[in-house]
Design a protein around this motif. Structure first.
Motif, PDB file in Angstrom:
ATOM      1  N   GLN A  96      81.543  -0.275  26.491  1.00 18.07           N
ATOM      2  CA  GLN A  96      80.221  -1.171  26.205  1.00 18.07           C
ATOM      3  C   GLN A  96      79.667  -0.473  24.825  1.00 18.07           C
ATOM      4  O   GLN A  96      79.633   0.704  24.875  1.00 18.07           O
ATOM      5  CB  GLN A  96      79.617  -1.220  27.179  1.00 18.07           C
ATOM      6  CG  GLN A  96      78.339  -0.240  27.282  1.00 18.07           C
ATOM      7  CD  GLN A  96      77.256  -0.179  28.554  1.00 18.07           C
ATOM      8  OE1 GLN A  96      77.848  -1.320  29.104  1.00 18.07           O
ATOM      9  NE2 GLN A  96      76.542   0.098  28.486  1.00 18.07           N
ATOM     10  N   GLY A  97      79.511  -0.771  23.623  1.00 12.87           N
ATOM     11  CA  GLY A  97      79.007  -1.007  22.928  1.00 12.87           C
ATOM     12  C   GLY A  97      80.445  -0.485  21.710  1.00 12.87           C
ATOM     13  O   GLY A  97      79.649  -0.104  20.632  1.00 12.87           O
ATOM     14  N   LEU A  98      81.359  -0.564  22.524  1.00 10.48           N
ATOM     15  CA  LEU A  98      82.753   0.071  21.326  1.00 10.48           C
ATOM     16  C   LEU A  98      82.085  -0.409  19.597  1.00 10.48           C
ATOM     17  O   LEU A  98      82.777   0.099  18.999  1.00 10.48           O
ATOM     18  CB  LEU A  98      84.398  -0.526  21.695  1.00 10.48           C
ATOM     19  CG  LEU A  98      85.052  -0.016  20.790  1.00 10.48           C
ATOM     20  CD1 LEU A  98      84.890   1.995  20.911  1.00 10.48           C
ATOM     21  CD2 LEU A  98      86.440  -0.189  22.028  1.00 10.48           C
ATOM     22  N   MET A 162      74.244   0.983  24.784  1.00 16.38           N
ATOM     23  CA  MET A 162      74.921   1.736  25.455  1.00 16.38           C
ATOM     24  C   MET A 162      74.441   2.081  26.555  1.00 16.38           C
ATOM     25  O   MET A 162      74.448   2.599  27.615  1.00 16.38           O
ATOM     26  CB  MET A 162      75.999   2.823  24.187  1.00 16.38           C
ATOM     27  CG  MET A 162      76.677   2.696  23.717  1.00 16.38           C
ATOM     28  SD  MET A 162      77.739   4.388  23.143  1.00 16.38           S
ATOM     29  CE  MET A 162      78.951   3.376  22.521  1.00 16.38           C
ATOM     30  N   SER A 163      73.235   1.891  26.396  1.00 21.96           N
ATOM     31  CA  SER A 163      71.679   2.634  27.269  1.00 21.96           C
ATOM     32  C   SER A 163      71.795   1.242  28.278  1.00 21.96           C
ATOM     33  O   SER A 163      70.941   1.334  29.302  1.00 21.96           O
ATOM     34  CB  SER A 163      70.707   2.779  26.792  1.00 21.96           C
ATOM     35  OG  SER A 163      70.091   1.689  25.764  1.00 21.96           O
ATOM     36  N   GLN A 164      71.840   0.092  28.538  1.00 25.36           N
ATOM     37  CA  GLN A 164      71.435  -0.673  28.871  1.00 25.36           C
ATOM     38  C   GLN A 164      72.387  -0.659  30.440  1.00 25.36           C
ATOM     39  O   GLN A 164      73.620  -0.664  30.504  1.00 25.36           O
ATOM     40  CB  GLN A 164      71.815  -2.071  28.691  1.00 25.36           C
ATOM     41  CG  GLN A 164      73.418  -2.461  28.186  1.00 25.36           C
ATOM     42  CD  GLN A 164      72.865  -3.602  27.934  1.00 25.36           C
ATOM     43  OE1 GLN A 164      72.236  -4.588  27.081  1.00 25.36           O
ATOM     44  NE2 GLN A 164      74.297  -4.530  27.919  1.00 25.36           N
ATOM     45  N   THR A 165      71.929  -1.606  31.550  1.00 22.88           N
ATOM     46  CA  THR A 165      72.170  -1.097  33.241  1.00 22.88           C
ATOM     47  C   THR A 165      72.898  -2.705  33.214  1.00 22.88           C
ATOM     48  O   THR A 165      72.165  -3.453  32.920  1.00 22.88           O
ATOM     49  CB  THR A 165      71.361  -0.179  34.257  1.00 22.88           C
ATOM     50  OG1 THR A 165      70.373  -1.333  34.541  1.00 22.88           O
ATOM     51  CG2 THR A 165      71.508   1.017  33.825  1.00 22.88           C
ATOM     52  N   SER A 166      73.434  -2.556  34.147  1.00 20.22           N
ATOM     53  CA  SER A 166      73.880  -3.794  34.387  1.00 20.22           C
ATOM     54  C   SER A 166      72.373  -4.871  35.482  1.00 20.22           C
ATOM     55  O   SER A 166      72.287  -3.616  35.661  1.00 20.22           O
ATOM     56  CB  SER A 166      75.076  -4.294  35.686  1.00 20.22           C
ATOM     57  OG  SER A 166      74.479  -3.336  36.770  1.00 20.22           O
TER      58      SER A 166
END
Length: 350
Positions: A96-98, A162-166
């Protein structure tokens, strides 16, 4: 390329297709292109570790957890956080965030390397031949300023993603945002927080130029010692280039990262702070470099400034090695036939 120039080159004995293709490319374009390719390669190789590093850096920054949950998250380390990310979203979560990572690093390194070599040529005139370290130091500062300022908005988006969670994760408090994509993140940030949010963390990011000012002069010195040539310079002993670049890139990155790591933690906290302030009436934890540094010190001690450093070092070395190896080799692949074609054209004209 002018037709006459192209005909001359094609009529020159032993002129290869690569020589014909690169003859009309400028040196600046080749350096920019090689830098862009190295940035893309580095982003793909290190994205999973980048995700884990940012989560570790930010564990105490935005989420107002209980002391026990915060310490539990912090103490999971590389494997623990990696497992958490994998259980949440699988391979997709590791990357995620790539998209914004690639978008951030390929222009950053493209701008950096092109600016670095140009600055190097200018500072070579200012300083005498015995001041190679000072020339590299000033070139790093100049190129770093241009590249970081130009790509900070993309870095903010990348950090948020990148720092967020599901949403399904119940172990830790959710962040104040939930983005579906890089475009969605950019849209929400612009609507809810304004243009200035894209430049949050810019000052500590610019302070991070100190990292480049250590890394690249040291890399140049080490590469010259190991291979006999500096950054982007050809060397007849090509068999030693790969090992030399690998060693120089690894050592210089380890030294630079160890010396300047705390600014990365502060930058990450500031990147995240804007969204927290826009979604709650509670007083902000961070507002500026000094306040952020003091808050981290008071709440987490000196260890807070090195949150995620183990993962960062594991990520930093392959990132640096990938960047430098790809850059040096792409540059060599394109510059060698270009110089050969120029040489053959000169011989033809004599």
């Amino acid at each position: 390329m002018p037709r006459g120039h192209h005909d001359k080159l094609n009529s020159t004995k032993a002129a290869s297709s690569m020589e014909c293709a690169t003859a009309h490319l400028s040196v600046d374009f080749i350096r920019t292109f090689a830098g862009a390719i190295s940035g893309i390669a580095s982003s793909i190789v290190t994205c999973p570790l980048d995700v884990i590093k940012i989560k570790l850096q930010a564990h105490g920054g935005l989420r107002r957890q209980t002391t026990s949950s915060r310490h539990l998250y912090a103490n999971q380390g590389l494997l623990g956080v990696g497992r958490e990310v994998w259980l949440e979203k699988g391979l997709k979560g590791m990357y995620q965030g790539l998209g914004p990572s690639v978008l951030a690093y390929f222009p950053r390194w493209a701008i950096f390397f092109a600016s670095y070599h140009r600055s190097h040529e200018v500072f070579d005139v200012w300083f005498d031949a015995h001041s190679q370290w000072m020339t590299s130091f000033m070139s790093s500062l100049t190129a770093g300023t241009f590249s970081i300022a130009a790509t900070n908005p993309i870095l903010v988006i990348k950090t948020r993603l990148m720092s967020q969670t599901s949403i399904s994760n119940q172990t830790y408090a959710k962040p104040a945002w939930q983005y579906n994509s890089a475009f969605d993140a950019a849209r929400q940030i612009f609507i809810k927080e304004g243009v200035l949010a894209f430049y949050s963390g810019l000052i500590p990011a610019l302070l991070g130029i100190s990292h480049l000012a250590i890394q690249f002069p040291l890399y140049e010195q080490l590469k010259r010692r190991f291979t006999g040539s500096g950054l982007g310079e050809e060397n007849e002993k090509s068999s030693y280039n790969i090992l030399g670049v690998l060693a120089a890139a690894s050592i210089s990155k380890i030294v630079a990262s160890s010396a300047t790591y705390p600014h990365e933690v502060i930058r990450t906290r500031l990147h995240m702070q804007q969204s927290f302030r826009s979604t709650t009436s509670a007083p902000p934890w961070y507002s500026g470099i000094m306040v952020t540094a003091n808050t981290v010190w008071q709440k987490e001690g000196w260890r807070g400034f090195y949150a995620g450093m183990g993962t960062s070092m594991i990520r930093a070395v392959p990132a640096s090695v990938t960047t430098m190896l790809v850059y040096e080799n792409v540059l060599n692949v394109l510059m060698t036939p270009k110089l050969d074609s120029n040489s053959k054209l000169e011989e033809k004209n004599l």
